[in-house]
Design an enzyme around this catalytic site. Structure first.
Site, PDB file in Angstrom:
ATOM      1  N   PRO A   9      33.485  47.668  40.911  1.00 53.60           N
ATOM      2  CA  PRO A   9      33.816  47.789  39.413  1.00 53.60           C
ATOM      3  C   PRO A   9      33.936  46.677  38.435  1.00 53.60           C
ATOM      4  O   PRO A   9      34.813  45.959  38.786  1.00 53.60           O
ATOM      5  CB  PRO A   9      34.635  49.323  39.623  1.00 53.60           C
ATOM      6  CG  PRO A   9      35.545  49.158  40.752  1.00 53.60           C
ATOM      7  CD  PRO A   9      34.221  48.608  41.581  1.00 53.60           C
ATOM      8  N   ASN A  10      33.666  46.789  37.181  1.00 60.76           N
ATOM      9  CA  ASN A  10      33.657  45.807  36.093  1.00 60.76           C
ATOM     10  C   ASN A  10      33.489  44.567  36.494  1.00 60.76           C
ATOM     11  O   ASN A  10      33.441  43.737  35.582  1.00 60.76           O
ATOM     12  CB  ASN A  10      35.275  45.990  35.916  1.00 60.76           C
ATOM     13  CG  ASN A  10      35.723  46.979  35.513  1.00 60.76           C
ATOM     14  OD1 ASN A  10      35.338  47.812  34.596  1.00 60.76           O
ATOM     15  ND2 ASN A  10      36.716  47.557  36.330  1.00 60.76           N
ATOM     16  N   ARG A  17      34.977  40.208  30.368  1.00 54.92           N
ATOM     17  CA  ARG A  17      36.306  40.448  30.891  1.00 54.92           C
ATOM     18  C   ARG A  17      37.263  39.387  31.227  1.00 54.92           C
ATOM     19  O   ARG A  17      36.736  38.437  32.067  1.00 54.92           O
ATOM     20  CB  ARG A  17      36.287  41.575  32.126  1.00 54.92           C
ATOM     21  CG  ARG A  17      35.986  40.694  33.560  1.00 54.92           C
ATOM     22  CD  ARG A  17      35.755  41.679  34.672  1.00 54.92           C
ATOM     23  NE  ARG A  17      37.129  42.363  35.127  1.00 54.92           N
ATOM     24  CZ  ARG A  17      37.237  42.870  36.220  1.00 54.92           C
ATOM     25  NH1 ARG A  17      36.518  42.565  37.120  1.00 54.92           N
ATOM     26  NH2 ARG A  17      38.498  43.298  36.674  1.00 54.92           N
ATOM     27  N   TYR A  22      38.456  35.233  35.102  1.00 51.25           N
ATOM     28  CA  TYR A  22      37.243  35.290  35.819  1.00 51.25           C
ATOM     29  C   TYR A  22      36.142  34.335  35.382  1.00 51.25           C
ATOM     30  O   TYR A  22      35.155  34.192  35.955  1.00 51.25           O
ATOM     31  CB  TYR A  22      36.698  37.023  35.924  1.00 51.25           C
ATOM     32  CG  TYR A  22      37.524  37.713  36.339  1.00 51.25           C
ATOM     33  CD1 TYR A  22      37.928  37.993  37.885  1.00 51.25           C
ATOM     34  CD2 TYR A  22      38.335  38.645  35.509  1.00 51.25           C
ATOM     35  CE1 TYR A  22      38.691  38.845  38.224  1.00 51.25           C
ATOM     36  CE2 TYR A  22      39.066  39.664  36.071  1.00 51.25           C
ATOM     37  CZ  TYR A  22      39.447  39.638  37.468  1.00 51.25           C
ATOM     38  OH  TYR A  22      40.231  40.755  38.280  1.00 51.25           O
ATOM     39  N   ASN A  73      32.764  42.173  47.481  1.00 50.93           N
ATOM     40  CA  ASN A  73      33.805  42.119  46.500  1.00 50.93           C
ATOM     41  C   ASN A  73      34.034  43.514  45.803  1.00 50.93           C
ATOM     42  O   ASN A  73      33.452  43.981  44.972  1.00 50.93           O
ATOM     43  CB  ASN A  73      33.452  41.116  45.269  1.00 50.93           C
ATOM     44  CG  ASN A  73      34.700  40.989  44.347  1.00 50.93           C
ATOM     45  OD1 ASN A  73      35.695  41.701  44.442  1.00 50.93           O
ATOM     46  ND2 ASN A  73      34.721  40.019  43.584  1.00 50.93           N
ATOM     47  N   ALA A  76      38.424  46.491  42.012  1.00 49.18           N
ATOM     48  CA  ALA A  76      39.746  47.310  42.242  1.00 49.18           C
ATOM     49  C   ALA A  76      39.718  48.259  43.346  1.00 49.18           C
ATOM     50  O   ALA A  76      40.958  48.805  43.743  1.00 49.18           O
ATOM     51  CB  ALA A  76      39.855  48.027  41.019  1.00 49.18           C
ATOM     52  N   GLU A  97      35.095  39.520  52.939  1.00 48.62           N
ATOM     53  CA  GLU A  97      35.825  40.220  51.605  1.00 48.62           C
ATOM     54  C   GLU A  97      35.880  38.787  50.769  1.00 48.62           C
ATOM     55  O   GLU A  97      36.252  37.948  51.176  1.00 48.62           O
ATOM     56  CB  GLU A  97      37.151  40.793  52.127  1.00 48.62           C
ATOM     57  CG  GLU A  97      37.871  40.994  50.857  1.00 48.62           C
ATOM     58  CD  GLU A  97      39.113  41.466  51.049  1.00 48.62           C
ATOM     59  OE1 GLU A  97      39.621  41.749  52.240  1.00 48.62           O
ATOM     60  OE2 GLU A  97      40.005  41.950  50.229  1.00 48.62           O
ATOM     61  N   HIS A  99      36.940  37.827  46.758  1.00 55.28           N
ATOM     62  CA  HIS A  99      37.483  37.834  45.443  1.00 55.28           C
ATOM     63  C   HIS A  99      37.186  36.339  44.631  1.00 55.28           C
ATOM     64  O   HIS A  99      37.765  35.257  44.833  1.00 55.28           O
ATOM     65  CB  HIS A  99      38.875  38.219  45.416  1.00 55.28           C
ATOM     66  CG  HIS A  99      39.147  39.509  46.144  1.00 55.28           C
ATOM     67  ND1 HIS A  99      38.842  40.774  45.770  1.00 55.28           N
ATOM     68  CD2 HIS A  99      39.615  39.579  47.411  1.00 55.28           C
ATOM     69  CE1 HIS A  99      39.121  41.487  46.608  1.00 55.28           C
ATOM     70  NE2 HIS A  99      39.362  40.959  47.886  1.00 55.28           N
ATOM     71  N   ARG A 106      48.613  37.073  42.117  1.00 57.60           N
ATOM     72  CA  ARG A 106      48.620  37.980  40.984  1.00 57.60           C
ATOM     73  C   ARG A 106      49.710  38.882  41.087  1.00 57.60           C
ATOM     74  O   ARG A 106      50.689  38.760  41.684  1.00 57.60           O
ATOM     75  CB  ARG A 106      47.236  38.210  40.633  1.00 57.60           C
ATOM     76  CG  ARG A 106      46.221  37.327  40.096  1.00 57.60           C
ATOM     77  CD  ARG A 106      44.880  37.695  40.177  1.00 57.60           C
ATOM     78  NE  ARG A 106      44.846  38.684  38.731  1.00 57.60           N
ATOM     79  CZ  ARG A 106      43.820  39.321  38.357  1.00 57.60           C
ATOM     80  NH1 ARG A 106      42.527  39.203  39.311  1.00 57.60           N
ATOM     81  NH2 ARG A 106      43.662  40.011  37.436  1.00 57.60           N
TER      82      ARG A 106
HETATM   83  C1  DQA Z   1      38.779  41.093  42.136  1.00 55.63           C
HETATM   84  C2  DQA Z   1      40.085  40.941  41.821  1.00 55.63           C
HETATM   85  C3  DQA Z   1      40.501  42.558  41.780  1.00 55.63           C
HETATM   86  O1  DQA Z   1      42.064  42.679  41.834  1.00 55.63           O
HETATM   87  C4  DQA Z   1      40.110  43.105  40.525  1.00 55.63           C
HETATM   88  O2  DQA Z   1      40.424  44.566  40.328  1.00 55.63           O
HETATM   89  C5  DQA Z   1      38.766  42.874  40.426  1.00 55.63           C
HETATM   90  C6  DQA Z   1      38.052  41.531  40.717  1.00 55.63           C
HETATM   91  C7  DQA Z   1      38.460  39.356  41.936  1.00 55.63           C
HETATM   92  O3  DQA Z   1      37.211  39.125  42.210  1.00 55.63           O
HETATM   93  O4  DQA Z   1      39.162  38.611  41.602  1.00 55.63           O
HETATM   94  O5  DQA Z   1      38.156  43.814  39.590  1.00 55.63           O
HETATM   95  O6  DQA Z   1      38.189  41.459  43.123  1.00 55.63           O
END
Ligand code: DQA
Length: 145
Positions: A9-10, A17, A22, A73, A76, A97, A99, A106
């Site tokens: 998501p997002n 964002r 990011y 990835n 959230a 995994e 990120h 963080r």
């Molecule tokens: C994320 C880190 C997560 O904590 C966050 O909720 C994201 C992106 C990252 O790519 O740094 O949406 O996975």
């Protein structure tokens, strides 16, 4: 060798964002980066993004017998989803995994990762490059399995 790359998501809002965290590049830029990296490494890839946990679970289930490796990835859902962890366990596809940000430096809640229980490797804080490192790792892992 076929690798599925899932973004949660997002991540479709990359560029918009929180650019300080990011970056300013978009999701389309990320897709091109991953596709170019896979081409360079001689790996076939499919990209998938969803804002919905159940859709991500469905996609992981459908990957069984189709894909050799998974780069995910979970965004959230990393910090909340037992369902995504269980789906990866169910299909037993080697998983990395990723990120974009350095989740461990963080907020405290971002240190928790359910997917980490099953992932062969976790890569965080390398931006887009992290996805390339993940594909490289999986390629080496799958070739030497
Ligand atoms: C994320 C880190 C997560 O904590 C966050 O909720 C994201 C992106 C990252 O790519 O740094 O949406 O996975």
């Amino acid at each position: 060798m076929k690798i599925l790359v899932i973004n949660g998501p997002n991540l479709n809002l990359l560029g918009l964002r929180e650019p300080k965290i990011y970056g300013s590049r978009t999701y389309a830029d990320l897709c091109s980066f991953i596709e170019d990296s896979c081409k360079e490494l001689g790996v076939e890839c499919e990209l998938y993004q969803s804002n919905h946990e159940g859709d991500i679970v469905d996609k992981i289930q459908q990957a069984y017998g189709v894909f050799d490796g998974l780069v995910i990835n979970p965004a959230a859902y990393t910090h909340t989803s037992v369902a995504i962890l269980d789906a990866i366990k169910a299909v037993s596809i080697p998983t990395v995994e990723v990120h974009i940000s350095d989740v461990d430096s963080r907020e405290k809640f971002r240190k928790i990762s359910y997917v980490s229980y099953v992932a062969k490797k976790k890569i965080a804080g390398l931006g887009f490059e992290g996805y390339k490192c993940a594909v490289e790792f999986l390629k080496e892992y799958l070739e030497n399995k």
